[in-house]
Design an enzyme around this catalytic site. Structure first.
Site, PDB file in Angstrom:
ATOM      1  CD  GLU A  70       0.513  -6.140  -2.562  1.00 14.63           C
ATOM      2  OE1 GLU A  70      -0.683  -5.824  -2.456  1.00 14.63           O
ATOM      3  OE2 GLU A  70       1.140  -6.709  -1.661  1.00 14.63           O
ATOM      4  CB  CYS A 107      -0.896   0.031   1.240  1.00 16.56           C
ATOM      5  SG  CYS A 107      -2.143  -1.236   1.261  1.00 16.56           S
ATOM      6  CB  SER A 160      -6.175   2.533  -7.587  1.00 18.76           C
ATOM      7  OG  SER A 160      -5.134   3.456  -7.321  1.00 18.76           O
ATOM      8  CB  SER A 177       3.714  10.265 -13.750  1.00 23.33           C
ATOM      9  OG  SER A 177       4.426  11.470 -13.762  1.00 23.33           O
ATOM     10  N   GLY A 203       4.514  16.594  -4.987  1.00 30.15           N
ATOM     11  CA  GLY A 203       5.686  15.798  -5.324  1.00 30.15           C
ATOM     12  C   GLY A 203       6.024  14.715  -4.329  1.00 30.15           C
TER      13      GLY A 203
END
Length: 559
Positions: free
Chosen positions: A449, A415, A453, A462, A426
């Site tokens: 993982e 997570c 999302s 990015s 940033g």
């Protein structure tokens, strides 16, 4: 617009008035999840269909359009198909898969009346839903709307794409119901399939050319040249994504993950967990509006504000209780070891077994902003890396990421979250960069993982794009020849998993075919956009400030 003569019940659907990002009125379709009576009026908790759950809210009756009210349909006890009881209802995805299986069986069947059993497809690596906070994408890259569409093949297509090549492409692919493309390899009796390229084949870097591209199939490690500062005609490039890649979904649901802190199987959801249960959280000098449900104690869910100690993250029901707690709390930083400090930014490594209470409180706070997170209490198999900002009062939590002590799938992030007050500054990319710096010290390649999302995919793409472009643009030619690099070398330099490198190159639409070789074309727009993005990226990890010694967690004594 609500009609008092019609009773609205849970499960109804109807348009609901809301403001969009331009502060304009819109009427998206919404589902009623709950109804509650307060003195003088009713309130309805609505979920906007096809919108993120973080936008769910309580609304008043005057925002409901009763003219288009849809009552919930009663589901039959036994689904039927074609009037036959006991048959499963049809779905487009199942029909497509069934027809494909029948075609393959009929092509390979030895005789009529006999059908070979369809071989079971090996379950893909575990499907997870990593939540990551939003980060500003590279300006020259496709927009976030295009990000969800850039799955298996690039969006650009060459007008010169021939009918023959299109027919060959259609034989190799089939569309699934979720809009992605599924690659099929037709069986050819009497021929053995050739291994698609070695992983050490070279990626050549070329500049200042203008090739015409054709339709090609690109093995993962095939030789690729890179063109820079021109704008060639691009065409469809068939890129086989890796098993772990976010873009490798072929429409077939994979087995839900049995370990880790996230889950893809949402069958356990009920009305309670679909609704936000905390109105507001006060954390230090910030007040946070939760996005999702979090399993805090039931007696705290009725409070207008939930108070948290910003150092130990313990929850209190009133400001008076928090003030009394602060007189006793000696912590001014997260528990655990400080493994990084530069300026005001620090990272603390926290063992989920040694600091169980803090880890559990951190998970409860994170669940307010992560929809798919399921880890609350079993924190023993995890490490937590908390990023803080220092001032005269102490180390204030900015964000964190967690990772498994032992990951068989090479996951370096379970997570990851930047708290809302610190988003779009940033810090999200800084957390991602730090996770890869740890992987470099461990001598491994890592990946978050999967599946990511929507915000997570945007942030990671990015970061991957900027990191890979930075390497490609700094390549120097040797002996007058074009610079060369392999996919494996990019992966080793960045610790980004090979499948993620390939999917990023494909997403940027850099891979083309020229004179019998694969090339990467860096156009002026890509280069200029990358330079603008890097100028805005002021926060970077300094490896010299990292003091981290990896442990061998396979030895249970170290747990």
């Amino acid at each position: 617009m609500a009609d008092s003569s019609v009773e609205i019940i849970e499960g109804c659907r109807l348009p609901v008035l809301r403001k969009n990002q331009e502060n304009e009125d819109e009427w998206p379709l919404a589902e009623i999840l709950s109804v509650k009576d307060i003195p003088g009026r009713k309130l309805y908790y609505v979920h906007y269909i096809d919108f993120n759950k973080r936008l769910d809210e309580w609304v008043t009756p005057d925002r409901l359009d009763m003219k288009k009210l849809q009552f919930p349909k009663k589901e039959a006890k036994t689904p039927t198909k074609n009037g036959l009881p006991g048959s499963r209802p049809s779905s487009p995805e199942r029909d497509v898969r069934k027809s494909l299986d029948l075609n393959i069986q009929s092509a390979s069947a030895p005789s009529r009346g006999k059908t070979l059993p369809t071989p079971k497809r090996k379950a893909e690596s575990v499907s997870l839903a990593t939540q990551v906070t939003a980060a500003t994408p590279v300006p020259s890259l496709p927009s976030s709307a295009e990000a969800s569409q850039a799955s298996v093949y690039p969006a650009m297509r060459d007008p010169s794409f021939s009918i023959k090549s299109r027919e060959e492409h259609e034989q190799l692919t089939s569309l699934t119901t979720n809009g992605t493309t599924r690659r099929l390899i037709p069986s050819q009796p009497g021929r053995k399939r050739k291994n698609c390229g070695g992983t050490d084949e070279m990626v050549k870097v070329f500049q200042n050319n203008n090739p015409r591209c054709s339709t090609v199939f690109l093995p993962p490690g095939e030789m690729v040249k890179v063109f820079q500062n021109n704008n060639p005609r691009c065409s469809t490039v068939f890129l086989p994504p890796g098993e772990d890649s976010q873009d490798s979904s072929d429409g077939i649901p994979s087995a839900p993950r049995m370990t880790g802190s996230l889950v893809s199987d949402r069958s356990h959801d009920d009305i309670v967990t679909r609704m936000k249960n905390i109105d507001c959280i006060e954390l230090g000098r910030h007040r946070l509006k939760p996005w999702y449900f979090s399993p805090y104690p039931q007696e705290l869910t009725t409070l207008p504000i939930l108070y948290l100690c910003e150092f130990c993250l313990k929850y209190r029901k009133s400001l008076k209780c928090l003030q009394r707690h602060l007189t006793k709390c000696n912590l001014r930083h997260p528990p655990g070891n400080e493994i990084y400090r530069k300026g005001t930014i620090s990272f603390f490594e926290i063992d989920g077994r040694k600091n169980k209470t803090y880890s559990q409180n951190l998970c409860l706070l994170a669940k307010c902003f992560l929809d798919h997170k399921t880890l609350y209490y079993d924190t023993d198999p995890f490490l937590f890396y908390v990023m803080t900002e220092y001032d005269s009062k102490g180390f204030h939590i900015v964000g964190y990421f967690s990772k498994e002590k032992e990951s068989t799938e090479d996951y370096n992030v379970a997570c990851i979250l930047t708290l809302p007050p610190y988003q779009r500054r940033g810090y999200g990319k800084l957390l991602i960069e730090f996770s890869y710096e740890l992987s470099k010290v461990e001598g491994k390649t890592g990946t978050p993982e999967k599946p990511l999302s929507d915000l997570g995919l945007l942030s990671y793409r990015s970061y991957w794009s900027q990191t890979i472009l930075e390497i490609l643009m700094n390549l120097k030619s040797e002996n007058g020849e074009r610079p060369q690099i392999t996919i494996n070398e990019i992966s080793e330099i960045t610790s980004v998993k090979k499948e993620d490198v390939i999917s990023t190159l494909q997403y940027l639409n850099l891979i083309n075919y020229y004179k019998g070789q694969y090339i990467l074309n860096l156009s002026e727009d890509i280069v200029e956009g990358h330079e603008r993005a890097m100028q805005k990226r002021h926060l970077r990890i300094d490896p010299k400030c990292l003091h981290f010694t990896p442990k061998d967690w396979s030895k249970r004594g170290k747990w």
